[in-house]
Write a protein that holds these residues in place. Structure first.
Motif, PDB file in Angstrom:
ATOM      1  N   LYS A  99      63.594 -14.713 -31.401  1.00 34.55           N
ATOM      2  CA  LYS A  99      63.812 -15.254 -30.068  1.00 34.55           C
ATOM      3  C   LYS A  99      65.302 -15.439 -29.849  1.00 34.55           C
ATOM      4  O   LYS A  99      65.987 -16.073 -30.649  1.00 34.55           O
ATOM      5  CB  LYS A  99      63.087 -16.601 -29.925  1.00 34.55           C
ATOM      6  CG  LYS A  99      63.115 -17.172 -28.522  1.00 34.55           C
ATOM      7  CD  LYS A  99      62.235 -16.376 -27.588  1.00 34.55           C
ATOM      8  CE  LYS A  99      62.177 -17.045 -26.208  1.00 34.55           C
ATOM      9  NZ  LYS A  99      61.397 -16.241 -25.242  1.00 34.55           N
ATOM     10  N   LEU A 100      65.819 -14.875 -28.780  1.00 34.44           N
ATOM     11  CA  LEU A 100      67.242 -14.966 -28.496  1.00 34.44           C
ATOM     12  C   LEU A 100      67.566 -16.303 -27.835  1.00 34.44           C
ATOM     13  O   LEU A 100      66.719 -16.909 -27.166  1.00 34.44           O
ATOM     14  CB  LEU A 100      67.664 -13.818 -27.569  1.00 34.44           C
ATOM     15  CG  LEU A 100      67.547 -12.423 -28.177  1.00 34.44           C
ATOM     16  CD1 LEU A 100      67.791 -11.360 -27.121  1.00 34.44           C
ATOM     17  CD2 LEU A 100      68.519 -12.251 -29.326  1.00 34.44           C
TER      18      LEU A 100
ATOM     19  N   GLN B  81      74.989 -10.812 -15.805  1.00 33.96           N
ATOM     20  CA  GLN B  81      74.321 -10.325 -17.011  1.00 33.96           C
ATOM     21  C   GLN B  81      75.080  -9.116 -17.535  1.00 33.96           C
ATOM     22  O   GLN B  81      75.260  -8.128 -16.834  1.00 33.96           O
ATOM     23  CB  GLN B  81      72.869  -9.934 -16.720  1.00 33.96           C
ATOM     24  CG  GLN B  81      72.121  -9.439 -17.952  1.00 33.96           C
ATOM     25  CD  GLN B  81      70.731  -8.934 -17.635  1.00 33.96           C
ATOM     26  OE1 GLN B  81      70.301  -8.982 -16.488  1.00 33.96           O
ATOM     27  NE2 GLN B  81      70.027  -8.429 -18.638  1.00 33.96           N
TER      28      GLN B  81
ATOM     29  N   PHE C 226      71.498 -15.905 -23.208  1.00 32.91           N
ATOM     30  CA  PHE C 226      72.010 -14.737 -23.928  1.00 32.91           C
ATOM     31  C   PHE C 226      72.363 -13.626 -22.947  1.00 32.91           C
ATOM     32  O   PHE C 226      71.636 -13.361 -21.993  1.00 32.91           O
ATOM     33  CB  PHE C 226      70.947 -14.256 -24.921  1.00 32.91           C
ATOM     34  CG  PHE C 226      71.340 -13.036 -25.710  1.00 32.91           C
ATOM     35  CD1 PHE C 226      72.275 -13.123 -26.713  1.00 32.91           C
ATOM     36  CD2 PHE C 226      70.780 -11.802 -25.430  1.00 32.91           C
ATOM     37  CE1 PHE C 226      72.633 -12.003 -27.455  1.00 32.91           C
ATOM     38  CE2 PHE C 226      71.125 -10.672 -26.151  1.00 32.91           C
ATOM     39  CZ  PHE C 226      72.063 -10.777 -27.168  1.00 32.91           C
ATOM     40  N   GLN C 227      73.523 -12.991 -23.141  1.00 32.89           N
ATOM     41  CA  GLN C 227      74.048 -11.908 -22.310  1.00 32.89           C
ATOM     42  C   GLN C 227      74.582 -12.391 -20.959  1.00 32.89           C
ATOM     43  O   GLN C 227      74.931 -11.572 -20.109  1.00 32.89           O
ATOM     44  CB  GLN C 227      73.013 -10.803 -22.076  1.00 32.89           C
ATOM     45  CG  GLN C 227      72.699  -9.994 -23.334  1.00 32.89           C
ATOM     46  CD  GLN C 227      71.758  -8.839 -23.060  1.00 32.89           C
ATOM     47  OE1 GLN C 227      70.927  -8.894 -22.160  1.00 32.89           O
ATOM     48  NE2 GLN C 227      71.878  -7.776 -23.836  1.00 32.89           N
TER      49      GLN C 227
ATOM     50  N   ARG D 166      67.173  -7.940 -22.801  1.00 33.12           N
ATOM     51  CA  ARG D 166      66.769  -9.040 -23.672  1.00 33.12           C
ATOM     52  C   ARG D 166      65.430  -8.758 -24.338  1.00 33.12           C
ATOM     53  O   ARG D 166      65.267  -8.961 -25.551  1.00 33.12           O
ATOM     54  CB  ARG D 166      66.687 -10.326 -22.835  1.00 33.12           C
ATOM     55  CG  ARG D 166      66.292 -11.560 -23.642  1.00 33.12           C
ATOM     56  CD  ARG D 166      66.010 -12.736 -22.729  1.00 33.12           C
ATOM     57  NE  ARG D 166      65.731 -13.916 -23.504  1.00 33.12           N
ATOM     58  CZ  ARG D 166      66.613 -14.861 -23.799  1.00 33.12           C
ATOM     59  NH1 ARG D 166      67.860 -14.745 -23.376  1.00 33.12           N
ATOM     60  NH2 ARG D 166      66.282 -15.912 -24.507  1.00 33.12           N
ATOM     61  N   ARG D 167      64.455  -8.284 -23.573  1.00 30.06           N
ATOM     62  CA  ARG D 167      63.113  -8.045 -24.122  1.00 30.06           C
ATOM     63  C   ARG D 167      63.140  -6.967 -25.199  1.00 30.06           C
ATOM     64  O   ARG D 167      62.478  -7.090 -26.238  1.00 30.06           O
ATOM     65  CB  ARG D 167      62.167  -7.656 -22.994  1.00 30.06           C
ATOM     66  CG  ARG D 167      60.723  -7.457 -23.434  1.00 30.06           C
ATOM     67  CD  ARG D 167      59.847  -7.153 -22.254  1.00 30.06           C
ATOM     68  NE  ARG D 167      60.297  -5.949 -21.554  1.00 30.06           N
ATOM     69  CZ  ARG D 167      59.746  -5.510 -20.426  1.00 30.06           C
ATOM     70  NH1 ARG D 167      58.757  -6.179 -19.869  1.00 30.06           N
ATOM     71  NH2 ARG D 167      60.193  -4.397 -19.869  1.00 30.06           N
TER      72      ARG D 167
ATOM     73  N   THR E 242      75.223  -3.076 -17.672  1.00 28.49           N
ATOM     74  CA  THR E 242      74.439  -2.820 -18.876  1.00 28.49           C
ATOM     75  C   THR E 242      74.461  -1.338 -19.226  1.00 28.49           C
ATOM     76  O   THR E 242      75.050  -0.517 -18.530  1.00 28.49           O
ATOM     77  CB  THR E 242      72.973  -3.270 -18.675  1.00 28.49           C
ATOM     78  OG1 THR E 242      72.432  -2.556 -17.555  1.00 28.49           O
ATOM     79  CG2 THR E 242      72.893  -4.762 -18.401  1.00 28.49           C
TER      80      THR E 242
ATOM     81  N   GLU F  77      64.643  -8.443 -28.417  1.00 28.89           N
ATOM     82  CA  GLU F  77      63.720  -9.364 -29.083  1.00 28.89           C
ATOM     83  C   GLU F  77      62.596  -8.606 -29.792  1.00 28.89           C
ATOM     84  O   GLU F  77      62.183  -8.985 -30.897  1.00 28.89           O
ATOM     85  CB  GLU F  77      63.141 -10.334 -28.056  1.00 28.89           C
ATOM     86  CG  GLU F  77      64.133 -11.399 -27.595  1.00 28.89           C
ATOM     87  CD  GLU F  77      63.520 -12.387 -26.614  1.00 28.89           C
ATOM     88  OE1 GLU F  77      64.081 -13.477 -26.458  1.00 28.89           O
ATOM     89  OE2 GLU F  77      62.471 -12.048 -26.004  1.00 28.89           O
TER      90      GLU F  77
END
Length: 320
Positions: free
Chosen positions: A242-243, A226, A247-248, A232-233, A205, A236
């Motif tokens: 909302k994903l 990942q 996701f990822q 993610r948070r 990441t 969003e």
């Protein structure tokens, strides 16, 4: 001396004493909750046998599994200033470095090695997530550049096993400078016509995924890894949506064309070796006439005689 006090009571205490069990003796699978004995997990390349979940593995073990017979040569990397910004949060940056060096036995998060893979020369770099989350700092950037320069000098493919939470905040702008510097190293590999294979492990990441980790000729991801830039948070909260589920994840990115393939850890070595053979256009040497055995040469002479005799027939003359 009373034998009850000197012999019997100590034995009773030993029986009643609670035995200490190492914390890492059994490892819990994050997906199923299954408890796996650490030796069984290590023997299966840190893949949970029943669920197939790929756990994080030490960087040194990656090198041992990747190179033939676990034999490789470490490449010396340039030394950098330990704490250029004199950074301190809850503790000094120098103290964090000291703790992680003591825990991992390495100077920083990235180390480079060269060796044989299926008989061919390779250069590889590994990011160890156990060292400050595999974060990218000056030492890590210098190590990656040194590995790429070594690959160009030796004319070998360069393989990167990426695992990082992003740039190292304790080094500020000096850490972010490693993103364009490593990009220059990737360009050196391309100009030399050498394959650059990136293996994206869990997690990859931040600034690492925004630079050299996504500039490979082929991107291979481990199952369930990942991969992304922001978390993610954070995404969003930014887009207020909302994903989707997964996701990822490596599988989601493969479906949307962000990675080229998802390969299980047991198959990584063969897959990388085959890919580099294709990219380098390795040709199979065919036997020449001098290399043929007498039996094969005799068969060839017999075939030649048969074709010559058939061409001398009247039917052959009429056709001519």
């Amino acid at each position: 001396m009373n034998w009850i006090n000197s012999l019997v009571r100590p034995k009773i205490r030993d029986l009643l004493k609670k035995r200490e069990v190492p914390e890492n003796l059994w490892i819990k699978c994050p997906e199923t909750g299954e408890m796996v004995f650490h030796r069984d997990l290590e023997a299966n390349q840190w893949v949970v046998p029943n669920s197939g979940h790929h756990m994080r593995m030490p960087g040194k073990k990656r090198l041992e599994l990747f190179f033939d017979d676990g034999s490789y040569e470490r490449i010396d990397t340039p030394a950098v200033q330990a704490d250029p910004l004199k950074f301190r949060d809850t503790k000094r940056y120098t103290e964090r470095l000291k703790e992680n060096r003591s825990k991992t036995g390495e100077d920083d998060a990235v180390y480079v090695a060269c060796g044989k893979v299926n008989g061919n020369d390779f250069t590889a770099a590994v990011q160890d997530f156990a060292f400050m989350g595999g974060s990218l700092g000056m030492a890590a950037g210098e190590a990656i550049l040194a590995g790429m320069q070594k690959a160009v000098a030796d004319k070998t493919p360069f393989v990167l096993f990426a695992a990082s939470g992003g740039a190292r905040m304790q080094e500020g702008i000096l850490s972010l400078m490693q993103m364009p510097r490593t990009t220059v190293g990737v360009q050196m590999l391309r100009e030399a016509g050498l394959p650059y294979i990136v293996v994206l492990t869990n997690p990859t990441t931040g600034g690492v995924s925004a630079s050299y980790a996504m500039l490979g000729d082929v991107h291979i991801a481990e199952p369930g890894a990942q991969i992304g830039f922001a978390g993610r948070r954070v995404i969003e909260q930014t887009i207020r949506e909302k994903l989707p589920e997964g996701f990822q994840s490596a599988e989601y990115l493969l479906e949307h064309g962000m990675v080229d393939m998802v390969v299980k850890r047991h198959d990584l070595k063969e897959t990388i070796s085959n890919l580099c053979g294709i990219l380098l256009k390795c040709e199979v040497e065919l036997p020449t006439l001098e290399d043929k055995s007498p039996e094969a040469a005799g068969e060839a002479d017999e075939t030649t005689r048969t074709e010559t005799s058939e061409s001398d027939t009247p039917e052959a003359e009429l056709k001519a």
